[in-house]
Design an enzyme around this catalytic site. Structure first.
Site, PDB file in Angstrom:
ATOM      1  N   CYS A 122      10.443  66.807  42.144  1.00 13.19           N
ATOM      2  CA  CYS A 122       9.046  67.023  42.521  1.00 13.19           C
ATOM      3  C   CYS A 122       8.881  68.272  43.387  1.00 13.19           C
ATOM      4  CB  CYS A 122       8.539  65.830  43.311  1.00 13.19           C
ATOM      5  SG  CYS A 122       8.747  64.277  42.462  1.00 13.19           S
ATOM      6  N   TRP A 150       8.424  64.590  39.105  1.00 11.66           N
ATOM      7  CA  TRP A 150       9.589  64.290  38.273  1.00 11.66           C
ATOM      8  C   TRP A 150       9.768  62.786  38.408  1.00 11.66           C
ATOM      9  CZ3 TRP A 150      14.679  62.457  38.821  1.00 11.66           C
ATOM     10  CH2 TRP A 150      15.578  62.830  37.813  1.00 11.66           C
ATOM     11  N   ARG A 160      12.061  73.861  38.915  1.00  7.46           N
ATOM     12  CA  ARG A 160      12.737  72.725  39.539  1.00  7.46           C
ATOM     13  C   ARG A 160      12.747  71.488  38.633  1.00  7.46           C
ATOM     14  NH1 ARG A 160      13.161  72.994  45.296  1.00  7.46           N
ATOM     15  NH2 ARG A 160      13.227  70.744  45.254  1.00  7.46           N
ATOM     16  N   LYS A 192      16.197  71.534  39.217  1.00  7.94           N
ATOM     17  CA  LYS A 192      17.024  72.545  39.881  1.00  7.94           C
ATOM     18  C   LYS A 192      17.765  71.978  41.072  1.00  7.94           C
ATOM     19  CE  LYS A 192      18.860  76.459  40.806  1.00  7.94           C
ATOM     20  NZ  LYS A 192      20.087  76.726  40.019  1.00  7.94           N
ATOM     21  N   GLU A 233      23.899  71.483  29.231  1.00  5.87           N
ATOM     22  CA  GLU A 233      22.646  71.541  30.004  1.00  5.87           C
ATOM     23  C   GLU A 233      21.521  72.238  29.254  1.00  5.87           C
ATOM     24  OE1 GLU A 233      24.081  73.338  33.813  1.00  5.87           O
ATOM     25  OE2 GLU A 233      22.768  71.803  34.648  1.00  5.87           O
ATOM     26  N   LYS A 285      27.634  73.944  31.168  1.00  9.72           N
ATOM     27  CA  LYS A 285      26.577  74.944  30.888  1.00  9.72           C
ATOM     28  C   LYS A 285      26.022  74.727  29.485  1.00  9.72           C
ATOM     29  CE  LYS A 285      25.629  76.090  33.921  1.00  9.72           C
ATOM     30  NZ  LYS A 285      26.250  75.775  35.161  1.00  9.72           N
ATOM     31  N   HIS A 339      46.375  63.527  24.392  1.00  7.37           N
ATOM     32  CA  HIS A 339      46.290  62.151  24.900  1.00  7.37           C
ATOM     33  C   HIS A 339      44.952  61.510  24.557  1.00  7.37           C
ATOM     34  CE1 HIS A 339      50.041  62.720  26.995  1.00  7.37           C
ATOM     35  NE2 HIS A 339      49.577  63.876  27.432  1.00  7.37           N
ATOM     36  N   GLU A 365      33.205  73.601  33.532  1.00  9.29           N
ATOM     37  CA  GLU A 365      31.942  74.273  33.826  1.00  9.29           C
ATOM     38  C   GLU A 365      31.335  74.865  32.548  1.00  9.29           C
ATOM     39  OE1 GLU A 365      29.729  74.490  35.934  1.00  9.29           O
ATOM     40  OE2 GLU A 365      28.749  76.425  35.721  1.00  9.29           O
ATOM     41  N   ASN A 400       7.139  63.866  47.774  1.00  9.02           N
ATOM     42  CA  ASN A 400       8.464  64.044  47.152  1.00  9.02           C
ATOM     43  C   ASN A 400       9.406  63.052  47.815  1.00  9.02           C
ATOM     44  OD1 ASN A 400       7.356  66.240  45.948  1.00  9.02           O
ATOM     45  ND2 ASN A 400       8.708  67.753  46.889  1.00  9.02           N
ATOM     46  N   GLY A 401      10.316  62.475  47.028  1.00  7.66           N
ATOM     47  CA  GLY A 401      11.285  61.544  47.616  1.00  7.66           C
ATOM     48  C   GLY A 401      11.074  60.149  47.056  1.00  7.66           C
TER      49      GLY A 401
END
Ligand code: M6R
Length: 608
Positions: free
Chosen positions: A2, A74, A27, A603, A488, A485, A504, A481, A100-101
């Site tokens: 948010c 969000w 965000r 974000k 995402e 990427k 394995h 990483e 927010n929260g």
């Protein structure tokens, strides 16, 4: 996550709110709304989806006024929809709140409020705040907010307006970021300074558990216990230009291209080439204290966690110190086994990640010091750590972290040098590594100038449904990483693996539909990685390799190859990560996806 924007002053508020919301789009959000105080009432508009949908709605309304609050949501409690979008109102539509929260005790509060006759219009946890404030409201909005907040458990960044208080905004925070921008008889509120940086760079940072009462004439800051505190504005070093996309198609591409400069900024004044070492101002520990450290622990999330993983290899190999890494979401709920000689670092680009912040507080509660590796100087994590290192990467807007990762692993390479030299790393070995680090910016520039090669490879493989990313030693975390990427921003399934672990289990996935990306520079595990490539090829798997320039032999054994300059293996991650970022980027572009706003992602993850 948010986002909040607010304004009080002499200007028309709507363009400022919409501009701020647009700047917070990166965000991540699913709906948006505004509330404007105007002529004894509050006008509001909300829309599901993008800010563009909200703007379309507003075009046919006459939203005028000079005081207002706005929000991007969000979803956490209640589906993404117009009725769940903020602002939320009290029963009479007199009080508007953006939040927010997460209000953890919202369920019991809601029941109590309903029993008192309050009528709820949404499924959100946030709406209880509007009704609680209504319950306590007696013409003093600040006092009503203060009393309401004393009843809630959880995290919040809030902004509140009331129709009968047209010259007041009340804001408060606990566990969610919120800043106040100071102008000339005008004030801006935001959950992220990038929303207001084009209007002012004078910023007030309230601490957790503090409230601000803002009017055109000034602001006062007080605690929830009603104690006044002085919070003066500080000048931010980032400029409005830093948050513009310039000529780049996407923020992510711009930020990938900023990496040579990030390495220069991160190393400036810290890399000591002649001494084969590095120096940091902010650790707040003497060399003797650092020598007493017998273990390092990195706690972080996502890409920052993988940076810590790269740091583990660097510090263990170069400085000879045992290093553990832990994701913050796991760390915060497990038994914390650290000794007084363990040095704990939290790594966070934003400095606001809820899990990382909670882990930091838990370690401090145990009496240990915690240091930070952060990008945002004014962030909560930067303020709550006992010292640390800023990576100076500048604002990172792209949801997929690139330049911050570069700043983090550059910092960790410097740390390995610094910790190594105060122990038993020889001056000549230190110098070799320091010189290699100093060559990195130009080498990255060289890689970027050949981006067309990566673009071609990305276009060739864009329809694959699944990828494996593999590397060994320093490049194992880079494989992790690289896979992160890709998933995402392209939504293609990708798994990162230590190349030697392939047999394995993951080798079962290898077939001609599942390409493997191997990071295979000429290092101490080169031959071993070649064997793993052969195992994939023997099962008809297609292979893309990241290799050291001049390695003609490897070219014979793979389908596609991208060369990086030669560098010592401890420094190689600073180069090998760049083609993988470009690969993810160009694959997303080839698939026509919204690179800077990938679905479901935020974000900075400011809720648990
Ligand atoms: O701001 P932080 O570095 O604490 O963020 C941690 C993760 O949320 C972040 O790295 C995330 O994984 C990114 N989307 C990766 O690209």
């Amino acid at each position: 996550m948010c986002g909040i924007v607010g304004y009080i002053g002499k200007k028309e508020v709507l363009p400022i709110l919409l501009d701020g919301l647009s700047r917070l789009e990166y965000r991540g959000y699913d709906s948006a709304g505004v509330a404007i105080v105007n002529g004894g009432g509050i006008s509001t508009a909300k829309a599901k989806g993008r800010i563009a949908a909200l703007k379309e709605k507003i075009e046919v309304m006459n939203l005028k006024g000079q005081v207002g609050i706005a929000h991007t949501r969000w979803a956490t409690h209640g589906e993404p929809s117009e009725r769940n979008a903020h602002p939320h109102f009290d029963c009479k539509g007199k009080i508007a709140v953006v939040h927010n929260g997460i209000i953890e005790n919202f369920s019991e509060l809601r029941k109590t409020l309903i029993s008192l006759g309050h009528v709820f219009a949404s499924d959100t946890d946030s709406e209880v705040l509007a009704h609680l404030i209504e319950k306590f409201y007696d013409e003093n909005l600040g006092e009503a907010v203060r009393r309401a907040l004393r009843s809630v458990r959880g995290t919040y960044g809030i902004a509140v307006v009331a129709s009968d208080q047209p010259n007041v905004i009340i804001a408060a925070r606990r566990g969610s970021p919120l800043v106040l921008g100071v102008g000339e008889k005008e004030y801006y509120l935001a959950s992220d300074i990038s929303a207001i940086l084009s209007y002012t760079n004078k910023i007030v940072y309230p601490e957790d558990g503090e409230m601000i009462r803002i009017s055109r004439e000034g602001y006062t800051t007080l605690t929830l216990d009603n104690k006044f505190i002085e919070r003066t504005p500080q000048e931010v070093e980032w400029s409005a230009d830093d948050i513009e996309k310039g000529d780049f198609a996407h923020y992510m591409l711009k930020e990938i291209f900023e990496q040579p400069q990030v390495v220069r900024n991160t190393t400036a004044g810290r890399l000591l080439i002649n001494e084969g070492s590095a120096h940091f101002g902010g650790l707040n520990l003497s060399d003797n204290e650092l020598r007493m450290i017998d273990r390092i622990l990195f706690v972080a999330c996502g890409t920052a966690y993988y940076a810590g993983f790269v740091g583990k290899y660097m510090l263990e190999e170069v400085a000879g110190i045992p290093v553990d890494i832990c994701t913050a979401s796991e760390f915060r709920y497990k038994r914390i086994l650290i000794t007084p000689t363990t040095l704990v670092f939290v790594v966070s680009q934003s400095g606001e990640t809820a899990d990382t912040l909670a882990a930091l507080r838990e370690v401090k509660r145990k009496g240990n010091k915690v240091l930070g590796i952060t990008n945002v100087v004014s962030s909560t994590i930067a303020r709550e750590t006992d010292g640390g290192i800023f990576i100076h990467a500048g604002p990172e807007i792209g949801v997929a972290s690139t330049k911050a990762f570069m700043g983090q692993i550059t910092t960790l390479a410097l740390m390995a040098l610094n910790f190594g030299r105060i122990r038993d790393l020889s001056a000549s070995a230190g110098k070799k590594m320091a010189e290699a680090i100093s060559r990195i910016p130009a080498q990255i520039e060289g890689i970027l100038s050949r981006r067309g090669e990566i673009k071609e490879i990305a276009e060739k493989y864009k329809d694959a449904k699944s990828f494996l990313f593999m590397g060994r030693k320093f490049n194992f975390p880079i494989a992790l990483e690289g896979a992160l990427k890709l998933k995402e921003i392209t939504y293609i399934h990708a798994e990162g693996y230590a190349a030697g672990e392939m047999k394995h289990g993951p080798i079962a996935l290898v077939d001609k539909e599942t390409p493997s990306v191997f990071i295979c520079p000429k290092d101490t595990v080169y031959e071993k990685t070649i064997s793993n490539i052969s195992e994939v090829r023997a099962r008809n798997g297609r292979v893309i390799a990241i290799a050291t320039e001049g390695d003609e032999q490897l070219k014979q054994h793979v389908d596609d190859i991208f060369y990086i300059p030669r560098t010592p293996e401890a420094v190689a991650p600073l180069l090998t990560t760049v083609p993988l970022q470009l690969f993810a980027y160009y694959t997303a572009v080839a698939k026509n996806l919204d690179v800077d706003k990938p679905r479901n992602l935020a974000k900075s993850v400011t809720v648990e």
